[in-house]
Design a protein around this motif. Structure first.
Motif: not given
Lengths: 122, 122
Positions: B12, B24-26, B14, B17-18, B21-22, B28
């Motif tokens: 990885v 907030r990710m809806p 960044h 950032v990852v 984002v992970r 799957e």
DNA sequence: CGCATGGTTGAATTATTGTTCAACTACATT
DNA sequence: AATGTAGTTGAACAATAATTCAACCATGCG
């Protein structure tokens, strides 16, 4: 790919309806472009990439880690997204950062999510 | 279909950032449902059927004549559309009339057409 | 320069999906 | 009941598309 010969295996039943719909029908190419556009959104890997890029621009490695896939697989899908001009990219040193290219796409994804969320309630 | 093992072939870059984002990710599954929905729109036969039904309800034969395809091919695609609850049907004597089930779909198709029409201008 | 890392590419493989074909069900008319 | 037409279905086939693999290009740094 397309045949000119008649393949329809039945008689028209409501000729008037068919005729009037046929006349209003958009150019076949336009509906093909439309389905090609939706086809790009119609893969879970690309849908997840788009969702992620909508949150933040990211490089290929970040996406690979986030989605637990190889760089190659991500790169191939990014290419499809690029060719459909749904994402754009910029190089910064060793990294290539991708981001959403078009505001329309965000809206359509939002509308799509709205749709399936309502559907699920019923 | 899904592997639990780690297939990502890079580090990885960044992490911050990852990670954000992970989080907030809806779910799957939700993004899978989303892409499945778009997948239904992502075929030119189905796109043309939907466009046509948006103009007027029609029976299988009418659609077969309009699109110059066999009843069977149309019927298979109508099934996919039915299962995705994008169309509904009613029987009237010997005929089965199909029509658009959901107003959302019209809007999304409209937005899609808008998108590709603007794209083409550039 | 030489090497490591990030990213891309093409070909091969695998999976998914659309259409055809033939058999079948449902309704209507005689 | 028997026939004809509308529509559906499942299996087989054909066509597309996603992922893998290995080789490659581009940038940065020792």
């Amino acid at each position: 790919m397309k045949k000119d010969e008649i393949v329809c295996d039945c008689d028209v039943i409501h000729a008037d309806v068919v005729e009037s719909v046929r006349q209003r029908m958009p150019d076949e190419n336009e509906l093909c472009d439309l389905s090609d556009f939706f086809k790009v959104l119609g893969d879970s890997t690309r849908a997840r990439i788009l969702w992620a890029l909508d949150e933040s621009e990211m490089c290929v490695c970040d996406l690979a880690v986030l989605l637990n896939m190889t760089k190659s697989a991500i790169s191939h899908q990014l290419r499809a997204l690029r060719e459909a001009t749904l994402v754009k990219n910029r190089r910064d040193g060793k990294n290539v950062f991708y981001s959403i290219a078009d505001d329309h796409v965000k809206q359509i994804i939002e509308k799509g999510l709205e749709h399936i969320r309502e559907q699920k309630q019923e």
